[in-house]
Each structure stands twice: as C-alpha cells, then as structure tokens.
Write a protein that holds these residues in place. Structure first.
Motif, PDB file in Angstrom:
ATOM      1  N   UNK A 145       0.860  -1.181   0.000  1.00 51.49           N
ATOM      2  CA  UNK A 145       0.000   0.000   0.000  1.00 51.49           C
ATOM      3  C   UNK A 145       0.895   1.229   0.000  1.00 51.49           C
ATOM      4  N   UNK A 146       0.874   1.955  -1.096  1.00 49.22           N
ATOM      5  CA  UNK A 146       1.775   3.095  -1.247  1.00 49.22           C
ATOM      6  C   UNK A 146       1.391   4.272  -0.372  1.00 49.22           C
ATOM      7  N   UNK A 147       0.213   4.239   0.257  1.00 54.26           N
ATOM      8  CA  UNK A 147      -0.203   5.329   1.129  1.00 54.26           C
ATOM      9  C   UNK A 147       0.125   5.064   2.593  1.00 54.26           C
ATOM     10  N   UNK A 148       0.588   3.856   2.912  1.00 55.50           N
ATOM     11  CA  UNK A 148       1.000   3.559   4.273  1.00 55.50           C
ATOM     12  C   UNK A 148       2.435   4.040   4.488  1.00 55.50           C
ATOM     13  N   UNK A 149       2.890   3.968   5.733  1.00 53.56           N
ATOM     14  CA  UNK A 149       4.204   4.506   6.065  1.00 53.56           C
ATOM     15  C   UNK A 149       5.324   3.893   5.247  1.00 53.56           C
ATOM     16  N   UNK A 155       8.728   5.702  -1.510  1.00 53.92           N
ATOM     17  CA  UNK A 155       8.618   6.777  -2.503  1.00 53.92           C
ATOM     18  C   UNK A 155       9.633   7.874  -2.206  1.00 53.92           C
ATOM     19  N   UNK A 156       9.732   8.253  -0.947  1.00 53.76           N
ATOM     20  CA  UNK A 156      10.708   9.284  -0.581  1.00 53.76           C
ATOM     21  C   UNK A 156      12.131   8.831  -0.915  1.00 53.76           C
ATOM     22  N   UNK A 157      12.410   7.564  -0.684  1.00 54.08           N
ATOM     23  CA  UNK A 157      13.750   7.058  -0.970  1.00 54.08           C
ATOM     24  C   UNK A 157      14.093   7.125  -2.446  1.00 54.08           C
ATOM     25  N   UNK A 158      13.146   6.759  -3.304  1.00 50.77           N
ATOM     26  CA  UNK A 158      13.376   6.826  -4.747  1.00 50.77           C
ATOM     27  C   UNK A 158      13.618   8.264  -5.188  1.00 50.77           C
ATOM     28  N   UNK A 259       3.640  13.894   0.989  1.00 51.65           N
ATOM     29  CA  UNK A 259       4.987  14.316   0.600  1.00 51.65           C
ATOM     30  C   UNK A 259       5.294  15.733   1.082  1.00 51.65           C
ATOM     31  N   UNK A 260       4.311  16.377   1.716  1.00 51.94           N
ATOM     32  CA  UNK A 260       4.525  17.709   2.238  1.00 51.94           C
ATOM     33  C   UNK A 260       4.486  18.792   1.188  1.00 51.94           C
ATOM     34  N   UNK A 261       3.853  18.525   0.055  1.00 52.15           N
ATOM     35  CA  UNK A 261       3.737  19.493  -1.037  1.00 52.15           C
ATOM     36  C   UNK A 261       2.335  20.100  -1.002  1.00 52.15           C
ATOM     37  N   UNK A 262       2.259  21.400  -1.172  1.00 53.35           N
ATOM     38  CA  UNK A 262       0.963  22.083  -1.055  1.00 53.35           C
ATOM     39  C   UNK A 262       0.138  22.018  -2.335  1.00 53.35           C
TER      40      UNK A 262
END
Length: 724
Positions: A145-149, A155-158, A259-262
């Motif tokens: 699940x890409x929305x879990x931690x 995703x952040x690592x890539x 991802x912390x993007x607005x």
C-alpha cells in the motif's frame, strides 16, 4: 548414498546444475527445465524441493487453468547478484509464442530467443532467515500500500536518490507555478481542496513560486470526471467536494499531502475546459507545467480515473518449509515484478539512426500498463522532471537520467538484458549540451506561456552569425530526435484524434531551444526534410476531413509515422510554411496553412495501379514504385489509374535512393495541390522490356533529360507548388 532428484537437483548448489555464467562465479544457474506433470511426479516421489515449487506454482493455478498440463513448461534459475538478490526465478510457458509480433522474442536475455514467459514467479527468503535450499536466496519485499508509512518511505527514498545524485533532475528554487493549482493543504478540513488562481492580476506579472506535483492518468470514459468550466470555476475556487473526485484524484491529493507538497496540477481541474482560449494557452504551456513539476504521479496500470493510483498489488504468499534438520523456514513466493512495458530488445549504445521504433508498443506487453499506450501521457513523461509510475507490481521512478524500481532490477542486465527506453535521457542530454553551447542565459522552462512564446518567436527570427559546427550538428540531432518522438507519439492512442498536434506541442517547444526555428502544424520550418514522412502502413490509415493540411504528418491517422531525415544530396528543393490565416507566423503549433514548395526537379507523371493494387508513376516509359499515404484513397485525395500527378524530387539518400513527394492538383482550387503520398526510388524500370531494373540515379536522365549538370541545380530554374 543419497539420491539426487533428476528434475531439480535438490536445489543444492553445484550438484549438477548447469552454469549459465562464465568464470568462477556463475551469474545465472539453471536448476530445472521440465513440465508440470513431471514436476508433480517428482513431488509425489518425495522430492521436497519439487514439492515446494509445485506448491508455489499451484497458488497461481488460475493463470493457466485453461491450459493442458502437458503444455505447461517450467524453467527455474537462480542468480549470483552482488546486491544480495539471489531469489529463485521460476518461469512458466503454456502459450505458443508468435515470433511475428514485435518484442515477443529475446525478452529475458535468453540466447534461445524464447518469448517472454506467460507467468514468472520468484521464490525467496528474508535476509535474516536461513534458506532451506541453497538455490533459494534472499529477495526484496515490495510495498503493498503506497499510502502507508512503508510506501511513503519507499517513494521518498526513490525521489531522494534522484535529487541527490542526478544533476539533470535538479530544480531551480524559484520555479514559477502554473496559472492554476489545487491547494491540497488549505483550511482545517482534511478533505478540503480548492482551486487557486496563481497568476497575479497586477501589471508587474509577479508570479508565485514553489513546489508542486502533477498527475498523468487515463481519462477512460470520462463521464464521472469533474471538470472546471466557466460555470464551476467560481465554486471550485471555494471548495471542490471530495465525493465528486474520482479515486485517482483522491489518492493523488493524499500522496501530495503526505509528501509535504501544497500544490497539485490536474488538467481536468486546472484548465477551464469550455474556454477555448484558456485551454489552448495552457496546452501550449505544458512544457513548463510538467517540466517544472517536482513530481509527476502516473496512474500507469489504471485504464480510467476511477481505478486509482494504487491498485491491488501482486500478493506475496508465505510457505513454511522444513529442512532436513527439522528447522522450519518461511519461503516467500510471488509473481515477479515485470518491466516488460518499460524495456525492449534495443541497443542502448546505438546511435539514434540505428534505433528500432516504435520502442515497445505491442498490445500484450502493455496490457497491464494502459497509460503507456496513450499519446498525451507519452508527451507528459518526456516533459516531466521525474515520473513515479504506479504499476500492478511495483513503483518505478523514471527521471532524466534513468530508472529506479522497488525490486532494484529494472536496469540490471543480469535479470533482463533488454534496455529501457532512452529517448527521455537523450532529450535531457541534448538540452543540457545545447544550453552550454549557445550560452543561453534564459531558459523557456522558467518562463510563463506568454514569455515562452515570445522567446520561441525570437529564436525563429534570429539570424545566427557564424554558428559553430557543433551547433549545426546539435540542430540536426534534435530534428532527428524529434522525428523519433513523432513516431512514438503516433504509435499511441488518442481519444480525440484532433488532439494529435496539441498533445505534442510541449515537446516541440522544449526541442526548439536547440533547433531555434519556426514551427507550424508539427513541422520545424528549419528543414524541408521533415516533409518526407510516411505512415508505416497506409492500408490501415485514413485522412479525416479536418483543418490539418495534407503536408503535415498529423493529417494521417491510424499508423505510426516515420521520417527520412538523412540525406546524401539536396536536390535543390525548399519549402516556405505559413499559418492557417495565411500569415507567416513563426509559431503556429496546431494550425497550418499552405506550404510553398520550390523544386529544381519536379515533373508530371502518370499514375498506374495494377491488378494487385500496386502503385507506380510513369514518365517517358520509365516507371518507379509509389506509396500513397492511404490505400485505398478517398475524398479530396482520391487518385485513380491514369491520373496525372506531380513528382517533386527532394533528396538523394545514403541508401542510394531518391525520395520525393507526390502531389495532386486540387479540384476546388486548381492553382493549389494536395499531398497524396511519398515515393522512394531504389531503381527504375523501362516499360516493355525484360531488362533488369536500373539504379535510382538513372531516373534523373530519363525524367529530367534537360538537366545536364546536377551540381548546378541551385542555380537553375525552379517550379513552384502551393500545397494545402
């Protein structure tokens, strides 16, 4: 003495397994090559290894339920990977391969050119777990699940790996935002989303800057997609109800927040769909919208917007296995992540002239990645800084310097010798070198649409004094790359064929930083050779009755379009382009007027169509073969045997062939012509003789006996044709 299973060698190292590698450290070791009935027989006779393989295979029995058991062939091999991925790969085949279909061979680096397997499984253990069989080594778990931690962390690592190590993917901190964006962090409502107008109303054009994400997806039927229109614009600027958003939009919004993007850009909501002026302006600004985006999220395995970014991934099953000492270990089995849609039998070291196109568009290969079959999405992926593909099996990050994936094997030739597509990376390299060569201080990537158009016009009108040979070569290479991009683009699908030119205009603007030319209806006015396009298969093509002129490749639908850009000799043929309104605008990307062709070698010839529907052109009893753009022809472009057509010789190629255009006089406007096809003459044939055909160069003497010195074509008279 312990007997060794003849089928699987007990999956014990060095016990008779065939070495597929070289030297002292084999890279690949084959353990098994059998059929399903033989594997069942070995398992029933007590082989623990065959029993484990059979268990894992039968978990996926639904995949080959309709096949005869004797037709199911099984091969298993393991790998010696320095990255500690030493899983056991098990391939199953039950469908006879069709080697007439592109990309149905050499799919796995096998020397025997087998088709890619119908099912590919991998057996592995955790890093900390001892394996009950030495042939089954460690593997890598994928996020479910890409929305879990764990998914967000992956995703952040890539992304961070790309940001930290790829200079081509770096981003200006003061990146301008698009005209409109979705504010996904507005207010206290966790589901609150509103549409924001970013552009200042002041005269100083002070645009806001920041990071934002973009979404690439298949519309599908599109009946449930909310759209910003002149009626909904005001309401959406206050709030867009969460319930009206399709699943793909909702998940893209959630991931953007995580991802912390607005800001998030989605075309259906950020372009006023029923405002033609707004739509055209924003479409022509897609180069900056996707090029400046921090991340483009791609719903690659979803056929429509209701499926979501994150579809149910391949499940991983856990099988407890007891070794010969009584120790119980867990062996995992899952369908192996597939990269078929992203790779093809292709020499990535080859020069562009040797590329095989289209890269990888066979229906079976892209069955599970429908977004990759879409023309809009193809252009978006070329423009984007980085694209995160959500597939049924794993996450794949495509950026300007290559690919990353969760299983970390997409670019590892040990597992698959085929190459990934390099067009995006080639485009990035060209742009980087071109900016350095010309020392352009301002890039249109950082400009808004109005200023970018101004820059394009300036480029087209600028006379370059003393350009270097490198700059000439860069322009030619860029034109060559453009022709390949058009081939790939036209091999993909469009819901509305009239979008063929609109959907690629962003890529055209980006390449124009190198070519620095006018651009009309899909063609750079810098080169006449761009007119020498041809459909791959005219028998499945048609020419719709629309505003696209006949000389443009976009006038043909139904088949990939190819080009002839390499010439050994220019036959003194030039072209002058005009926009739809008759003016000579430098930048008219979706509308074109007439092209005026001035040719030193042009003549009228008689069309001949034989009983097998083969076309040829005849003059002075000498004929050459001819290839119409569509067959059969119809409407304004209908041609019949005996018609007088105009042959315009454009160039002689390094293949020792003569290439030209074939024109038909317009019935409604007799002073003008329409393109009906292209011909490439390798040889010419005298009528009424049994002589062998003569080479292409002989055609000059038969069709143009008045031209005595080919070296003086530029100084001689020219005939002019207005092509609409």
């Amino acid at each position: 003495m312990v007997s060794i299973c003849p089928n699987c060698k007990g999956l014990q190292n060095r016990l008779g397994a065939s070495d597929l590698g070289h030297g002292h450290a084999p890279q690949r070791t084959q353990w098994l090559s059998t059929t399903l009935p033989d594997l069942e027989l070995s398992a029933n006779e007590g082989c623990r290894a065959c029993s484990l393989l059979l268990q894992g295979i039968l978990l996926h029995h639904h995949r080959f339920a309709g096949a005869k058991q004797g037709d199911v062939k099984i091969k298993a091999e393991s790998f010696n990977d320095s990255n500690a991925q030493r899983h056991l790969s098990v391939e199953l085949r039950w469908v006879q391969p069709d080697f007439d279909i592109p990309d149905q061979h050499e799919m796995n680096g096998d020397d025997d050119s087998e088709a890619h397997p119908d099912l590919k499984l991998e057996f592995f253990v955790d890093v900390s777990t001892p394996s009950p069989f030495p042939a089954i080594g460690t593997g890598r778990h994928l996020t479910n699940d890409s929305l879990q931690n764990t998914g967000i962390s992956t995703i952040r690592g890539l992304i961070q790996n790309c940001v930290a190590h790829h200079s081509s993917c770096q981003q200006n901190a003061s990146t301008a935002l698009p005209t409109r964006l979705l504010d996904v962090l507005s207010g206290d409502d966790p589901d609150g989303v509103r549409l924001c107008l970013i552009e200042s109303n002041g005269s100083d054009q002070s645009y806001e800057v920041g990071e934002y994400c973009t979404l690439s997806y298949c519309y599908g039927t599109g009946t449930k997609i909310p759209r910003t229109t002149t009626k909904t614009l005001q309401a959406y600027q206050k709030n867009i109800p969460w319930i009206v958003l399709p699943r793909t939009f909702q998940q893209a919004i959630t991931l953007t927040r995580d991802l912390g993007v607005r800001w998030l850009w989605i075309d259906a909501l950020c372009i006023v769909q029923d405002d033609v002026t707004d739509r055209d302006r924003e479409i022509q600004n897609l180069d900056t919208i996707f090029g400046n985006s921090f991340l483009t999220m791609a719903a690659t395995s979803a056929s429509d917007s209701d499926h979501g970014l994150f579809r149910s991934k391949i499940t991983t099953d856990k099988l407890p296995v007891t070794d010969n000492t009584g120790w119980v270990s867990d062996v995992y089995v899952r369908e192996q992540p597939t990269h078929y849609s992203f790779k093809a039998s292709f020499d990535e070291e080859a020069h562009m002239n040797d590329w095989e196109l289209p890269f990888n568009t066979s229906p079976d290969v892209n069955l599970h990645t429908p977004l990759l079959t879409r023309a809009w999405a193809y252009a978006e992926s070329l423009l984007a800084r980085r694209v995160l593909h959500f597939t049924d099996s794993e996450l794949i990050l495509e950026c300007r310097e290559g690919y990353q994936c969760e299983c970390e094997r997409i670019d590892n030739s040990l597992y698959d010798s085929r190459a990934t597509n390099t067009v995006k990376q080639e485009l990035s390299r060209m742009l980087s070198e071109a900016v350095s060569e010309s020392d352009l201080s301002t890039s249109s990537e950082t400009l808004r649409d109005d200023r970018a158009d101004s820059l394009v016009s300036k480029f087209a009108a600028t006379s370059i004094n003393g350009p270097t040979e490198a700059l000439f070569q860069a322009r030619d290479d860029a034109l060559q790359l453009w022709s390949y991009i058009v081939t790939e683009h036209t091999a993909r699908k469009l819901t509305h064929e009239e979008d063929r030119l609109s959907s690629i205009v962003g890529v055209a603007k980006v390449l124009n930083r190198i070519i620095q030319s006018g651009y009309v209806a899909g063609h750079y006015t810098y080169s006449t050779l761009g007119l020498l396009w041809y459909p791959n298969d005219g028998n499945i093509c048609h020419r719709p009755d629309n505003s696209v002129p006949s000389w443009s490749w976009a006038s043909i639908e139904g088949s990939p379009i190819f080009f002839d850009n390499a010439t050994a000799m220019d036959l003194a043929c030039t072209a002058s382009f005009s926009a739809k309104d008759g003016g000579r605008h430098a930048w008219s990307p979706t509308r074109g007027g007439a092209v005026t062709i001035a040719a030193a070698m042009a003549t009228e010839a008689e069309l001949r169509i034989d009983a097998t529907n083969e076309y040829s052109l005849v003059k002075n009893s000498v004929s050459v073969e001819f290839r119409p753009d569509t067959a059969p022809t119809h409407g304004h472009h209908d041609i019949k045997s005996g018609d007088a057509l105009v042959c315009v010789l454009v160039s002689m190629t390094f293949r020792s062939s003569i290439i030209g255009l074939v024109l038909k006089r317009s019935k409604s406007e007799p002073e003008k012509y329409r393109r009906v096809g292209r011909f490439e003459c390798y040889d010419c044939q005298k009528d009424g003789t049994d002589d062998d055909p003569e080479d292409a160069e002989s055609l000059f003497g038969y069709w143009f006996p008045e031209i005595e010195d080919m070296t003086k074509l530029d100084d001689g008279p020219r005939q002019t044709y207005i092509v609409i």
